[in-house]
Design a protein around this motif. Structure first.
Motif, short mmCIF file in Angstrom:
data_model
loop_
_atom_site.label_atom_id
_atom_site.label_comp_id
_atom_site.label_asym_id
_atom_site.label_seq_id
_atom_site.Cartn_x
_atom_site.Cartn_y
_atom_site.Cartn_z
N LYS A 378 -16.18 -3.32 4.74
CA LYS A 378 -15.84 -2.43 3.63
C LYS A 378 -16.99 -2.34 2.64
O LYS A 378 -17.34 -1.26 2.16
CB LYS A 378 -14.57 -2.95 2.93
N VAL A 379 -17.56 -3.53 2.37
CA VAL A 379 -18.71 -3.54 1.45
C VAL A 379 -19.86 -2.74 2.03
O VAL A 379 -20.53 -1.97 1.34
CB VAL A 379 -19.14 -5.00 1.16
N LEU A 383 -21.61 0.32 0.56
CA LEU A 383 -23.06 0.29 0.35
C LEU A 383 -23.70 1.48 1.02
O LEU A 383 -24.62 2.09 0.46
CB LEU A 383 -23.62 -1.02 0.94
N LYS A 384 -23.19 1.83 2.21
CA LYS A 384 -23.73 2.98 2.91
C LYS A 384 -23.51 4.24 2.10
O LYS A 384 -24.40 5.09 1.97
CB LYS A 384 -23.06 3.10 4.27
N ALA A 386 -23.05 4.32 -1.06
CA ALA A 386 -23.92 4.24 -2.24
C ALA A 386 -25.34 4.61 -1.89
O ALA A 386 -26.03 5.30 -2.65
CB ALA A 386 -23.86 2.83 -2.83
N MET A 387 -25.79 4.14 -0.70
CA MET A 387 -27.15 4.44 -0.27
C MET A 387 -27.33 5.93 -0.05
O MET A 387 -28.40 6.49 -0.30
CB MET A 387 -27.47 3.67 1.01
N ASN A 388 -26.24 6.56 0.45
CA ASN A 388 -26.34 8.00 0.68
C ASN A 388 -26.60 8.75 -0.62
O ASN A 388 -27.26 9.79 -0.64
CB ASN A 388 -25.05 8.50 1.33
N ASN A 389 -26.04 8.22 -1.69
CA ASN A 389 -26.22 8.88 -2.99
C ASN A 389 -27.39 8.31 -3.78
O ASN A 389 -27.71 8.80 -4.85
CB ASN A 389 -24.95 8.72 -3.83
N LEU A 390 -27.97 7.24 -3.21
CA LEU A 390 -29.00 6.54 -3.97
C LEU A 390 -30.20 7.43 -4.27
O LEU A 390 -30.71 7.43 -5.39
CB LEU A 390 -29.45 5.29 -3.20
#
Length: 768
Positions: A378-379, A383-384, A386-390
């Motif tokens: 889930k994390v 995170l994925k 979040a990374m996509n929007n990073l």
């Protein structure tokens, strides 16, 4: 031996036998020339009798050692029984048993050869021989041990592998039975393995095959036990129901057993593992189930054992199960992620590792180790996301930083205060326009130069920024900036360190405030104070003179002014007494007015003297007990209290108030006396209270009297101010002025709150 009688009867019998015999027969001369061949011979050689005769014995019989031996036998014995090799018409070879006998026919010596085809038997014998050879080779080279025992259980043979496995030579154990104490056999649980339980003995006794019996036998070379997996097979002779012997095959499983024991030990350790560890066989049936598996899936050991693992856990494979099995066959291991369902129905993602091991019996066993990574997944998913929007966030953040940097730069540049950043070496790393203005140097000229060089006292400047590096900041650090044109600007610096993203100090930010105007103001203030001291001195002298004059006035008022006033009053009263019968009413009234005025003027002079006395008298501070003060007041006002039926109450009052006791009596007496004087129709109720506030006491004197209009509250403390006529209330209007004077001399304030008809409360404070 053939009877050589020449009887025709016998000849007929012989011819019949010759022709009907199933065996091939050849009649030859002693030199081997063939005289006749029977039909079986023709069939055997594939030739007619004529062809056989033409071919002759030399062409039909293979010339080999057997033939030479047969000839030698014929010469010696007159008859032959031998096995010879023959050739057919088509050239093929066959083996035959030959019996040759010499007989006499009409005086002629002849030889009869009876030939029986034994090719099939010879081939069987050859096959048997080859089979025995192969068996012997296998027997002697096979890895498994093989032991033959006769029907009494005595060892009659054993192969080399058995000697090596058991640690004895065949000669050492020959004729020993399984019951021999030599073996010191034991079960898997190390209990004795009695001789009649031995697989070979059981097989001999029951006539049945005994499989997979685990037995430990003493192994002399290492003084330990060799563990065997034994398979005993009874053998029977044709038609017999009792075995005549038994052979046992066995393999050394000592190393397997060590592994098993090690696995058991590991299994005990696995139970304390937090990971779910279990094993299953080729049918997916669960063989082991540790406590970690119980905790993870919710199934107990007894619920899991024997169940089909993939059905129990409703396994969802991320790759095909057959692919997993294929990889296990190749590499013995597989790792990946699986989805399992817990007993409560909840699905979880596990990180799984499979290992293929082979059991003692050759069975494939799959050891599975699983760890719940649901939360981690889930994390990772978050995170994925979040990374996509990073990247977008980074771009947005970058723009924000650029805007913030521009904003900060503009803020710094528009500041009227000189601002500068300094590196650890004391050199300037950045400045704003105010700094350029106050120093007269451009930004390019300033950056990289020593910060201390731009001050009238460089040593103080250097100490200043060193203090910032040492303590983190400085405030109001005084310096004087030296302009390029030598003008001086006094400033106060505030400075603090700034850090990089790792928290390391990388420099000092310093902002100066131009205090030229402040310096000028301070100079003017200093001059003002110098003049003020002179003025105060002069004023003090004037006040001293004024006080002296006031004292003189008081003296005059008390002695000189009051004396003529008393004389006027006395003569007016004398005039009234002597001539009252001669005076008309108006004259008497005028005289009364004059006397009354003179008395009030005297009273005012007395009050004024009292006010002046209080104002000029030094305050004598002592420890005052206010309870005693109130008792004294009640005594002084005893008549007024009784006449008006006044009731005076109070809260707990300080017993150690630092004050002038006489003035405290006068203060409370004025306030309480006024409360009685300005009473309403009700009987006066007067209450005195006190509360401590920080460094002073706040007193209140409240009453239920006639009250005061709010608009008059500001002037009631003014000397000789009266709110009522003399006819309504007596008095000079100086009592509250005296009260105010006393309070001020004790460092306090006095005020009143009132509402007409609802009484008045006077408040005053006295330093504690």
């Amino acid at each position: 031996m053939v009877d050589n009688s020449n009887s025709d009867q016998n000849r007929g019998v012989y011819d019949s036998i010759f022709k009907s015999s199933l065996d091939a027969m050849l009649i030859t001369k002693p030199d081997g020339f063939i005289l006749a061949a029977n039909p079986s011979a023709e069939n055997m050689f594939g030739m007619t009798q004529e062809e056989i005769i033409t071919a002759g014995r030399e062409r039909l019989v293979l010339q080999d050692e057997s033939l030479i031996s047969a000839r030698r036998q014929s010469i010696q014995n007159g008859r032959v029984k031998a096995e010879l090799t023959f050739r057919r018409k088509d050239g093929s070879i066959f083996y035959a048993e030959v019996t040759s006998t010499i007989f006499t026919d009409v005086g002629i010596i002849k030889n009869i050869m009876v030939i029986r085809d034994i090719t099939h038997r010879k081939m069987n014998e050859k096959d048997l021989k080859e089979s025995k050879a192969r068996y012997k080779s296998l027997y002697e080279t096979m890895i498994q041990g093989v032991v033959y025992q006769d029907k009494k259980g005595r060892i009659v043979s054993m192969n080399p592998a058995a000697e090596e496995i058991m640690g004895y030579t065949f000669e050492q154990v020959k004729n020993r039975t399984s019951e021999d104490p030599l073996w010191q056999a034991i079960h898997e649980d190390y209990t004795p393995f009695h001789g009649d339980e031995h697989p070979s003995m059981v097989a001999l006794k029951t006539g049945k095959e005994v499989k997979n019996i685990i037995m430990g036998v003493k192994y002399p070379p290492r003084e330990g036990y060799t563990w065997l997996n034994i398979h005993a097979v009874p053998e029977f002779e044709n038609g017999q129901d009792k075995p005549y012997q038994v052979y046992t095959t066995f393999e050394d499983i000592t190393e397997h057993r060590k592994i098993e024991e090690e696995l058991k030990r590991h299994a005990a350790l696995l139970d304390v593992s937090y990971e779910a560890i279990f094993s299953w066989n080729s049918d997916s049936k669960i063989l082991s189930w540790n406590q970690g598996a119980e905790r993870l899936y919710g199934y107990s050991y007894h619920e899991a054992i024997g169940a089909r693992g993939h059905d129990l856990l409703k396994t969802e494979f991320t790759v095909g199960f057959q692919e997993i099995l294929k990889e296990l066959d190749q590499d013995q291991t597989w790792s990946g992620e699986l989805i399992h369902q817990m007993k409560n129905g909840k699905k979880i993602i596990v990180e799984s590792r499979l290992q293929l091991i082979t059991g003692i019996s050759g069975e494939k066993i799959f050891l599975e180790t699983n760890r719940d990574i649901t939360n981690r997944k889930k994390v990772e998913q978050k995170l994925k996301e979040a990374m996509n929007n990073l990247e977008e966030q980074v771009e947005e953040r970058t723009q924000e930083l650029i805007r913030a940097n521009d904003y900060n730069r503009n803020l710094i540049e528009t500041s009227l205060d000189p601002q500068v950043t300094i590196g650890p070496d004391g050199r300037i790393t950045d400045v704003n326009r105010a700094t350029e203005k106050v120093t007269g140097y451009s930004r390019v000229e300033l950056i990289g130069t020593d910060f201390a060089d731009y001050f009238t006292n460089p040593e103080d400047a250097e100490k200043g920024y060193q203090q910032v590096f040492q303590y983190g900041l400085v405030r109001d650090y005084p310096l004087e900036i030296k302009h390029k044109n030598n003008s001086i600007t006094p400033v106060l610096y505030n400075a603090s360190v700034y850090r990089d993203e790792h928290g390391e100090v990388v420099g000092v930010f310093a902002a100066a405030r131009d205090i030229t105007e402040r310096k000028n103001a301070e100079e003017e203030l200093r001059k003002y104070w110098e003049n003020l001291e002179e003025q105060v001195k002069l004023r003090t002298e004037e006040l001293a003179k004024s006080n002296a004059d006031l004292k003189q006035f008081a003296y005059v008022a008390s002695h000189d002014l009051r004396e003529p006033l008393r004389m006027i009053t006395n003569f007016l009263q004398l005039l009234e007494r002597r001539y009252k019968d001669k005076l008309d009413d108006d004259a008497r009234e005028f005289i009364n007015f004059a006397v009354d005025g003179a008395k009030r003027l005297d009273s005012m002079i007395i009050d004024l003297l009292e006010y002046s006395r209080i104002a000029n008298k030094d305050v004598m501070f002592t420890e005052v007990d206010l309870d005693k003060v109130l008792d004294k007041i009640k005594l002084n006002l005893n008549i007024a209290i009784n006449e008006n039926h006044a009731r005076i109450t109070h809260d707990n009052l300080p017993t150690t108030l630092r004050a002038d006791e006489n003035q405290m009596v006068l203060l409370f007496q004025n306030l309480i006396g006024n409360a009685i004087k300005y009473r309403s129709e009700k009987e006066p109720l007067i209450h005195v209270s006190c509360k401590k506030q920080r460094n002073f006491f706040q007193f209140s004197v409240s009453d239920n009297g006639i009250g005061i209009e709010p608009k008059h509250l500001e002037r009631i403390f003014t000397i000789f101010q009266r709110l009522h006529t003399h006819q309504e209330y007596e008095g000079s209007g100086i009592g509250l002025s005296i009260a105010q004077r006393i309070v001020h001399q004790h460092g306090g304030e006095i005020w009143a709150e009132s509402e007409p008809g609802n009484g008045t409360t006077f408040y005053f404070t006295i330093r504690s």
